[in-house]
Design a protein around this motif. Structure first.
Motif, PDB file in Angstrom:
ATOM      1  N   LEU A 136      -1.917  84.715  93.350  1.00  0.00           N
ATOM      2  CA  LEU A 136      -2.848  85.041  94.559  1.00  0.00           C
ATOM      3  C   LEU A 136      -4.068  84.115  94.406  1.00  0.00           C
ATOM      4  CD1 LEU A 136      -2.254  88.089  95.847  1.00  0.00           C
ATOM      5  CD2 LEU A 136      -0.604  85.907  96.645  1.00  0.00           C
ATOM      6  N   VAL A 137      -4.771  83.037  94.637  1.00  0.00           N
ATOM      7  CA  VAL A 137      -5.580  82.382  94.774  1.00  0.00           C
ATOM      8  C   VAL A 137      -6.928  82.805  95.768  1.00  0.00           C
ATOM      9  CG1 VAL A 137      -7.352  80.801  94.633  1.00  0.00           C
ATOM     10  CG2 VAL A 137      -5.010  80.742  93.597  1.00  0.00           C
ATOM     11  N   ALA A 138      -8.172  83.616  95.399  1.00  0.00           N
ATOM     12  CA  ALA A 138      -9.347  83.774  96.391  1.00  0.00           C
ATOM     13  C   ALA A 138     -10.085  83.355  95.961  1.00  0.00           C
ATOM     14  CB  ALA A 138      -9.603  85.329  95.495  1.00  0.00           C
ATOM     15  N   HIS A 139     -10.582  82.376  97.333  1.00  0.00           N
ATOM     16  CA  HIS A 139     -11.927  80.942  97.328  1.00  0.00           C
ATOM     17  C   HIS A 139     -13.620  82.058  97.647  1.00  0.00           C
ATOM     18  CE1 HIS A 139      -8.970  77.880  97.376  1.00  0.00           C
ATOM     19  NE2 HIS A 139      -8.328  78.597  97.430  1.00  0.00           N
ATOM     20  N   PRO A 140     -14.494  81.482  97.816  1.00  0.00           N
ATOM     21  CA  PRO A 140     -15.407  82.306  97.812  1.00  0.00           C
ATOM     22  C   PRO A 140     -15.949  82.299  99.379  1.00  0.00           C
ATOM     23  CG  PRO A 140     -15.842  80.021  96.572  1.00  0.00           C
ATOM     24  CD  PRO A 140     -14.751  79.934  96.892  1.00  0.00           C
ATOM     25  N   GLY A 141     -16.000  83.803  99.656  1.00  0.00           N
ATOM     26  CA  GLY A 141     -16.058  84.892 101.220  1.00  0.00           C
ATOM     27  C   GLY A 141     -15.000  85.429 101.143  1.00  0.00           C
ATOM     28  N   ASP A 142     -14.005  85.185 100.575  1.00  0.00           N
ATOM     29  CA  ASP A 142     -12.195  85.441 100.747  1.00  0.00           C
ATOM     30  C   ASP A 142     -12.306  86.747 100.067  1.00  0.00           C
ATOM     31  OD1 ASP A 142     -11.078  83.199 101.602  1.00  0.00           O
ATOM     32  OD2 ASP A 142     -10.194  83.142  99.994  1.00  0.00           O
TER      33      ASP A 142
ATOM     34  N   ARG B 173      -5.237  91.202  85.305  1.00  0.00           N
ATOM     35  CA  ARG B 173      -4.203  91.183  86.646  1.00  0.00           C
ATOM     36  C   ARG B 173      -5.289  90.995  87.271  1.00  0.00           C
ATOM     37  NH1 ARG B 173      -3.030  96.079  88.981  1.00  0.00           N
ATOM     38  NH2 ARG B 173      -1.711  95.257  91.037  1.00  0.00           N
ATOM     39  N   MET B 174      -6.828  89.713  87.509  1.00  0.00           N
ATOM     40  CA  MET B 174      -7.710  88.860  87.099  1.00  0.00           C
ATOM     41  C   MET B 174      -8.039  88.575  86.756  1.00  0.00           C
ATOM     42  SD  MET B 174     -10.436  90.565  90.575  1.00  0.00           S
ATOM     43  CE  MET B 174      -8.711  92.082  91.086  1.00  0.00           C
ATOM     44  N   TRP B 175      -8.466  86.833  87.027  1.00  0.00           N
ATOM     45  CA  TRP B 175      -9.205  86.227  85.914  1.00  0.00           C
ATOM     46  C   TRP B 175     -10.340  84.998  87.339  1.00  0.00           C
ATOM     47  CZ3 TRP B 175      -3.852  85.548  86.477  1.00  0.00           C
ATOM     48  CH2 TRP B 175      -3.661  84.896  86.480  1.00  0.00           C
ATOM     49  N   ILE B 176     -10.738  84.473  86.380  1.00  0.00           N
ATOM     50  CA  ILE B 176     -11.786  83.826  87.469  1.00  0.00           C
ATOM     51  C   ILE B 176     -11.351  81.924  86.051  1.00  0.00           C
ATOM     52  CG2 ILE B 176     -13.990  82.494  87.404  1.00  0.00           C
ATOM     53  CD1 ILE B 176     -15.140  85.391  87.390  1.00  0.00           C
ATOM     54  N   GLU B 177     -11.305  81.234  87.425  1.00  0.00           N
ATOM     55  CA  GLU B 177     -10.756  79.930  87.034  1.00  0.00           C
ATOM     56  C   GLU B 177     -12.227  79.778  85.905  1.00  0.00           C
ATOM     57  OE1 GLU B 177      -9.366  75.849  89.213  1.00  0.00           O
ATOM     58  OE2 GLU B 177      -8.019  77.156  89.418  1.00  0.00           O
ATOM     59  N   ARG B 178     -11.412  79.035  85.465  1.00  0.00           N
ATOM     60  CA  ARG B 178     -12.571  78.060  84.215  1.00  0.00           C
ATOM     61  C   ARG B 178     -13.122  76.702  84.653  1.00  0.00           C
ATOM     62  NH1 ARG B 178     -13.748  80.637  79.196  1.00  0.00           N
ATOM     63  NH2 ARG B 178     -11.477  82.325  79.335  1.00  0.00           N
ATOM     64  N   GLY B 179     -14.020  75.947  84.525  1.00  0.00           N
ATOM     65  CA  GLY B 179     -13.814  74.555  84.887  1.00  0.00           C
ATOM     66  C   GLY B 179     -15.082  74.251  85.800  1.00  0.00           C
ATOM     67  N   GLY B 180     -16.041  74.944  86.977  1.00  0.00           N
ATOM     68  CA  GLY B 180     -16.096  74.991  87.665  1.00  0.00           C
ATOM     69  C   GLY B 180     -15.860  75.661  89.577  1.00  0.00           C
ATOM     70  N   ALA B 181     -14.644  75.533  88.936  1.00  0.00           N
ATOM     71  CA  ALA B 181     -13.926  75.318  91.004  1.00  0.00           C
ATOM     72  C   ALA B 181     -14.143  76.487  91.429  1.00  0.00           C
ATOM     73  CB  ALA B 181     -12.561  75.886  90.248  1.00  0.00           C
ATOM     74  N   ARG B 182     -14.484  77.827  90.911  1.00  0.00           N
ATOM     75  CA  ARG B 182     -15.195  79.122  91.852  1.00  0.00           C
ATOM     76  C   ARG B 182     -14.291  80.002  92.219  1.00  0.00           C
ATOM     77  NH1 ARG B 182     -20.189  77.561  94.599  1.00  0.00           N
ATOM     78  NH2 ARG B 182     -19.359  78.881  96.003  1.00  0.00           N
ATOM     79  N   ARG B 183     -13.011  79.552  91.751  1.00  0.00           N
ATOM     80  CA  ARG B 183     -11.649  80.341  92.102  1.00  0.00           C
ATOM     81  C   ARG B 183     -11.159  81.666  91.252  1.00  0.00           C
ATOM     82  NH1 ARG B 183      -7.834  75.500  93.696  1.00  0.00           N
ATOM     83  NH2 ARG B 183      -8.284  75.123  91.499  1.00  0.00           N
ATOM     84  N   LEU B 184     -10.710  82.114  92.028  1.00  0.00           N
ATOM     85  CA  LEU B 184     -10.424  84.265  91.660  1.00  0.00           C
ATOM     86  C   LEU B 184      -9.168  84.050  91.758  1.00  0.00           C
ATOM     87  CD1 LEU B 184     -11.798  86.574  90.568  1.00  0.00           C
ATOM     88  CD2 LEU B 184     -11.652  88.022  92.488  1.00  0.00           C
ATOM     89  N   TRP B 185      -8.401  83.976  90.878  1.00  0.00           N
ATOM     90  CA  TRP B 185      -6.744  83.794  90.001  1.00  0.00           C
ATOM     91  C   TRP B 185      -6.654  86.075  90.337  1.00  0.00           C
ATOM     92  CZ3 TRP B 185      -3.426  80.401  90.885  1.00  0.00           C
ATOM     93  CH2 TRP B 185      -3.511  80.095  90.838  1.00  0.00           C
ATOM     94  N   VAL B 186      -5.654  86.561  91.384  1.00  0.00           N
ATOM     95  CA  VAL B 186      -5.349  88.139  91.002  1.00  0.00           C
ATOM     96  C   VAL B 186      -3.126  87.442  90.824  1.00  0.00           C
ATOM     97  CG1 VAL B 186      -5.013  89.461  92.626  1.00  0.00           C
ATOM     98  CG2 VAL B 186      -7.132  87.950  93.239  1.00  0.00           C
ATOM     99  N   ARG B 187      -3.051  88.574  90.204  1.00  0.00           N
ATOM    100  CA  ARG B 187      -1.637  88.407  90.115  1.00  0.00           C
ATOM    101  C   ARG B 187      -1.356  89.483  89.967  1.00  0.00           C
ATOM    102  NH1 ARG B 187      -0.969  87.147  84.013  1.00  0.00           N
ATOM    103  NH2 ARG B 187      -0.310  85.008  84.969  1.00  0.00           N
ATOM    104  N   ASN B 188      -0.272  90.199  91.116  1.00  0.00           N
ATOM    105  CA  ASN B 188       0.977  91.426  90.750  1.00  0.00           C
ATOM    106  C   ASN B 188       2.089  91.173  90.123  1.00  0.00           C
ATOM    107  OD1 ASN B 188      -0.523  93.467  92.777  1.00  0.00           O
ATOM    108  ND2 ASN B 188      -0.849  91.481  94.292  1.00  0.00           N
ATOM    109  N   ALA B 189       1.738  92.121  89.123  1.00  0.00           N
ATOM    110  CA  ALA B 189       3.006  92.127  88.075  1.00  0.00           C
ATOM    111  C   ALA B 189       4.372  92.679  88.889  1.00  0.00           C
ATOM    112  CB  ALA B 189       2.741  92.571  86.838  1.00  0.00           C
TER     113      ALA B 189
END
Length: 105
Positions: free
Chosen positions: A61-67, A35-51
């Motif tokens: 949903l995408v969390a950027h650093p600081g979110d 339900r949550m994973w870190i994007e590969r490739g240095g983008a530093r984004r965290l992806w969040v999924r609500n099934a």
């Protein structure tokens, strides 16, 4: 008709890809469940999924650093709240605006 939202207890974690602090159990559980994973490739984004539970579409949903990643304790639903919006929506139970757990709306 007008309504007033009831106070809801939530747990929150501020996304910092450079942090060495271990995320809370609920966040690690969400990662293990896909339900949550870190994007590969240095983008530093965290992806969040609500099934989807049959009552609405699934959403990514995408969390950027600081979110902040927020989990409601009633439903377990995950949300992403932008860093600038978080202080207007939530107050810490622990007195620190940077408290990572147990934020009370």
């Amino acid at each position: 008709m007008q309504f007033v939202a009831r106070p809801v207890h939530v747990e929150a974690w501020q996304w910092d890809p450079g942090s060495t602090e271990l995320p809370p159990d609920w966040m690690r559980d969400a990662m293990r469940a896909g339900r949550m994973w870190i994007e590969r490739g240095g983008a530093r984004r965290l992806w969040v999924r609500n099934a989807s539970d049959g009552h609405g579409p699934s959403d990514n949903l995408v969390a950027h650093p600081g979110d902040w990643v927020v989990r409601t304790t009633i439903t377990g639903r995950l949300a992403v709240v932008r860093q600038a919006e978080f202080p207007a929506l939530f107050a810490s139970l622990h007195g620190s605006p940077r408290a990572r757990h147990g934020v009370d709306a």
